[in-house]
Design a protein around this motif. Structure first.
Motif, PDB file in Angstrom:
ATOM      1  N   LEU A  31       0.858  -1.187   0.000  1.00 49.77           N
ATOM      2  CA  LEU A  31       0.000   0.000   0.000  1.00 49.77           C
ATOM      3  C   LEU A  31       0.886   1.226   0.000  1.00 49.77           C
ATOM      4  O   LEU A  31       1.929   1.245   0.655  1.00 49.77           O
ATOM      5  CB  LEU A  31      -0.894   0.018   1.239  1.00 49.77           C
ATOM      6  CG  LEU A  31      -1.807  -1.177   1.434  1.00 49.77           C
ATOM      7  CD1 LEU A  31      -2.494  -1.097   2.788  1.00 49.77           C
ATOM      8  CD2 LEU A  31      -2.828  -1.258   0.316  1.00 49.77           C
ATOM      9  N   SER A  32       0.473   2.270  -0.708  1.00 52.27           N
ATOM     10  CA  SER A  32       1.282   3.490  -0.733  1.00 52.27           C
ATOM     11  C   SER A  32       0.399   4.725  -0.835  1.00 52.27           C
ATOM     12  O   SER A  32      -0.721   4.678  -1.346  1.00 52.27           O
ATOM     13  CB  SER A  32       2.262   3.470  -1.911  1.00 52.27           C
ATOM     14  OG  SER A  32       1.575   3.573  -3.137  1.00 52.27           O
ATOM     15  N   VAL A  33       0.927   5.808  -0.313  1.00 50.72           N
ATOM     16  CA  VAL A  33       0.353   7.136  -0.506  1.00 50.72           C
ATOM     17  C   VAL A  33       1.535   8.037  -0.834  1.00 50.72           C
ATOM     18  O   VAL A  33       2.589   7.952  -0.209  1.00 50.72           O
ATOM     19  CB  VAL A  33      -0.443   7.636   0.727  1.00 50.72           C
ATOM     20  CG1 VAL A  33       0.431   7.715   1.963  1.00 50.72           C
ATOM     21  CG2 VAL A  33      -1.109   8.968   0.447  1.00 50.72           C
ATOM     22  N   GLY A  43      -1.996   3.981  -3.915  1.00 52.78           N
ATOM     23  CA  GLY A  43      -1.720   2.781  -4.693  1.00 52.78           C
ATOM     24  C   GLY A  43      -1.889   1.525  -3.876  1.00 52.78           C
ATOM     25  O   GLY A  43      -1.665   1.511  -2.664  1.00 52.78           O
ATOM     26  N   VAL A  44      -2.319   0.466  -4.540  1.00 51.96           N
ATOM     27  CA  VAL A  44      -2.445  -0.853  -3.916  1.00 51.96           C
ATOM     28  C   VAL A  44      -1.864  -1.874  -4.886  1.00 51.96           C
ATOM     29  O   VAL A  44      -2.056  -1.763  -6.092  1.00 51.96           O
ATOM     30  CB  VAL A  44      -3.913  -1.170  -3.555  1.00 51.96           C
ATOM     31  CG1 VAL A  44      -4.806  -1.208  -4.773  1.00 51.96           C
ATOM     32  CG2 VAL A  44      -4.011  -2.455  -2.769  1.00 51.96           C
ATOM     33  N   GLY A  45      -1.110  -2.823  -4.352  1.00 54.53           N
ATOM     34  CA  GLY A  45      -0.487  -3.790  -5.240  1.00 54.53           C
ATOM     35  C   GLY A  45       0.192  -4.910  -4.498  1.00 54.53           C
ATOM     36  O   GLY A  45      -0.215  -5.293  -3.399  1.00 54.53           O
ATOM     37  N   TRP A  75      -1.586  -0.652  -8.653  1.00 56.14           N
ATOM     38  CA  TRP A  75      -2.628   0.057  -9.375  1.00 56.14           C
ATOM     39  C   TRP A  75      -2.777   1.396  -8.672  1.00 56.14           C
ATOM     40  O   TRP A  75      -3.102   1.451  -7.491  1.00 56.14           O
ATOM     41  CB  TRP A  75      -3.921  -0.746  -9.361  1.00 56.14           C
ATOM     42  CG  TRP A  75      -4.964  -0.218 -10.276  1.00 56.14           C
ATOM     43  CD1 TRP A  75      -6.178   0.269  -9.918  1.00 56.14           C
ATOM     44  CD2 TRP A  75      -4.902  -0.119 -11.699  1.00 56.14           C
ATOM     45  NE1 TRP A  75      -6.878   0.670 -11.028  1.00 56.14           N
ATOM     46  CE2 TRP A  75      -6.107   0.444 -12.136  1.00 56.14           C
ATOM     47  CE3 TRP A  75      -3.928  -0.434 -12.645  1.00 56.14           C
ATOM     48  CZ2 TRP A  75      -6.370   0.686 -13.479  1.00 56.14           C
ATOM     49  CZ3 TRP A  75      -4.199  -0.185 -13.982  1.00 56.14           C
ATOM     50  CH2 TRP A  75      -5.410   0.355 -14.381  1.00 56.14           C
ATOM     51  N   MET A  76      -2.508   2.500  -9.368  1.00 59.78           N
ATOM     52  CA  MET A  76      -2.445   3.835  -8.781  1.00 59.78           C
ATOM     53  C   MET A  76      -3.686   4.653  -9.123  1.00 59.78           C
ATOM     54  O   MET A  76      -4.042   4.789 -10.296  1.00 59.78           O
ATOM     55  CB  MET A  76      -1.197   4.579  -9.292  1.00 59.78           C
ATOM     56  CG  MET A  76       0.104   3.830  -9.088  1.00 59.78           C
ATOM     57  SD  MET A  76       0.555   3.575  -7.380  1.00 59.78           S
ATOM     58  CE  MET A  76       0.921   5.245  -6.877  1.00 59.78           C
TER      59      MET A  76
END
Length: 166
Positions: A31-33, A43-45, A75-76
């Motif tokens: 997970l990202s921000v 984003g999740v991936g 996937w952003m």
């Protein structure tokens, strides 16, 4: 180049006193921000790593480090993909990834390839890190789309470790 030199210093040299390398593989959600100019991106991936651990079996000193490769797919913002890969190194809980990231194009942005550098704190079952991306492209393409800009982000992973030696 400086990052690779730093990685070489962080990982102890293999010798009979340090035990033998022990490879392991991890895979799990990512997970990202992140922030670019005025935009916040989510984003999740998935992230996977293949590492070779170098460890010390001596009770007189403690050294633990690893080097390996990583791959990420995310996937952003629900409209484009981010793919990334490269090398990574860890020493105790501290780690560093260095590689190349590529984001696919959208109606507003052209496909962009970037330098990826990400320091992180790693645990057996996950990591928390910062990610910095600097794009290789600048300027608009023929349709007027700009590349994605510089990125600073926070990443969280959960990972399931597997050891091929077991």
């Amino acid at each position: 180049m400086n990052a690779l030199a730093l990685l070489a210093l962080m990982v102890p040299a293999a010798s009979p006193d340090y035990g033998s390398p022990q490879p392991w593989y991890t895979v799990g959600p990512l997970l990202s921000v992140s922030r670019r100019q005025e935009d916040t991106t989510w984003g999740v991936g998935l992230e996977s790593t293949l590492n070779v651990a170098m460890h010390n079996n001596s009770m007189r000193s403690f050294r633990s480090g690893a080097v390996g490769v990583f791959g990420q797919g995310q996937w952003m913002d629900g409209d484009h993909a981010r793919l990334c890969g490269g090398v990574q190194g860890t020493f105790l809980l501290f780690g560093l990834e260095a590689g190349v990231a590529h984001e696919t194009g959208t109606a507003a942005h052209r496909p962009t390839t970037s330098l990826h550098v990400a320091p992180f704190l790693g645990f057996v079952y996950g990591s928390v890190g910062l990610r910095f991306n600097v794009p290789f492209q600048d300027g608009r393409d023929l349709s007027g789309r700009l590349p994605y800009g510089r990125e600073i982000g926070l990443t969280l992973t959960l990972k399931k470790p597997f050891s091929p030696m077991l």
